[in-house]
Design an enzyme around this catalytic site. Structure first.
Site, PDB file in Angstrom:
ATOM      1  N   TYR A 101     -21.539  32.780   1.557  1.00  0.00           N
ATOM      2  CA  TYR A 101     -22.740  33.519   1.981  1.00  0.00           C
ATOM      3  C   TYR A 101     -22.936  33.502   3.497  1.00  0.00           C
ATOM      4  CZ  TYR A 101     -24.918  34.669  -2.563  1.00  0.00           C
ATOM      5  OH  TYR A 101     -25.235  35.219  -3.792  1.00  0.00           O
TER       6      TYR A 101
ATOM      7  N   GLU B 163     -14.089  38.732  -0.663  1.00  0.00           N
ATOM      8  CA  GLU B 163     -14.640  37.902  -1.739  1.00  0.00           C
ATOM      9  C   GLU B 163     -13.632  37.641  -2.849  1.00  0.00           C
ATOM     10  OE1 GLU B 163     -19.282  39.302  -0.946  1.00  0.00           O
ATOM     11  OE2 GLU B 163     -18.348  39.770  -2.877  1.00  0.00           O
TER      12      GLU B 163
ATOM     13  N   HIS C  36     -24.064  38.496  -8.819  1.00  0.00           N
ATOM     14  CA  HIS C  36     -23.679  38.927  -7.474  1.00  0.00           C
ATOM     15  C   HIS C  36     -22.647  40.034  -7.611  1.00  0.00           C
ATOM     16  CE1 HIS C  36     -22.091  38.872  -3.346  1.00  0.00           C
ATOM     17  NE2 HIS C  36     -20.910  38.991  -3.932  1.00  0.00           N
TER      18      HIS C  36
ATOM     19  N   ASN D  20     -31.364  35.857  -9.659  1.00  0.00           N
ATOM     20  CA  ASN D  20     -31.204  37.237 -10.119  1.00  0.00           C
ATOM     21  C   ASN D  20     -29.914  37.471 -10.897  1.00  0.00           C
ATOM     22  OD1 ASN D  20     -29.459  37.145  -7.982  1.00  0.00           O
ATOM     23  ND2 ASN D  20     -30.522  38.658  -6.734  1.00  0.00           N
TER      24      ASN D  20
ATOM     25  N   LYS E 287     -24.350  34.090 -11.969  1.00  0.00           N
ATOM     26  CA  LYS E 287     -24.936  32.973 -11.225  1.00  0.00           C
ATOM     27  C   LYS E 287     -25.459  31.863 -12.147  1.00  0.00           C
ATOM     28  CE  LYS E 287     -26.370  35.725  -7.163  1.00  0.00           C
ATOM     29  NZ  LYS E 287     -27.546  36.102  -6.322  1.00  0.00           N
TER      30      LYS E 287
END
Ligand code: IDP
Ligand code: MG
Length: 136
Positions: A52, A129, A118, A115, A12
């Site tokens: 998302y 995905e 993913h 964080n 990310k």
């Protein structure tokens, strides 16, 4: 019995920004994952919203999509035995402060939103995905 799987991993914006890409890729390699495909991209907000979509009713959805599209990301297809669960284990809990010692989110994550990584959460979502980013 072996159960070779592929899962979709994203490094990310917070981790790309801090130059952690090689370090995090090494975490996957050390754990026996093969990186089958990878690319660096910057998503449009509308792409992040689509990616998302499962979270669209959550209060954090808008911030989440803004965040994922805020800077370059690395998307990768990771392969190994039981890759989907193995990657979730290696990533650690969603909130870095609850993540186990030695996990990627514990080592590199800043907060529940920043964080660092993913990972797909099921066989079905891994396929969706992977196709989202790599289907030509
Ligand atoms: P996961 O990334 O561990 O699969 P999900 O529940 O699928 O976690 O949530 C997707 C992402 O949304 C998380 O990685 C995190 O960045 C963000 N997120 C999840 N829950 C919250 C929250 O309560 N507040 C803010 N961001 C959240
Ligand atoms: Mg998830």
């Amino acid at each position: 019995m072996s159960n070779l799987q592929q899962t979709l991993s994203i490094i990310k914006p917070d981790a790309v920004e801090r130059n952690l890409v090689e370090e995090i890729k090494n975490e996957f390699k050390k754990d026996g994952f093969e990186i089958k495909n990878e690319k660096k991209i910057k998503l449009a907000k509308s792409d992040a919203e689509q990616f998302y979509k499962v979270h669209e009713t959550k209060p954090f959805y808008k911030d989440l999509c803004e965040y994922l599209s805020s800077g370059p990301i690395i998307v990768m297809i990771l392969e190994k035995d039981n890759a989907i669960a193995a990657n979730r284990e290696l990533m650690g809990a969603t909130d870095p402060k609850n993540a186990k010692e030695g996990t990627i989110r514990k080592k590199y994550g800043i907060s529940i939103d920043k964080n660092s990584v993913h990972g797909s959460d099921s066989i079905e979502n891994a396929k969706i995905e992977i196709d989202f980013f790599f289907k030509s």
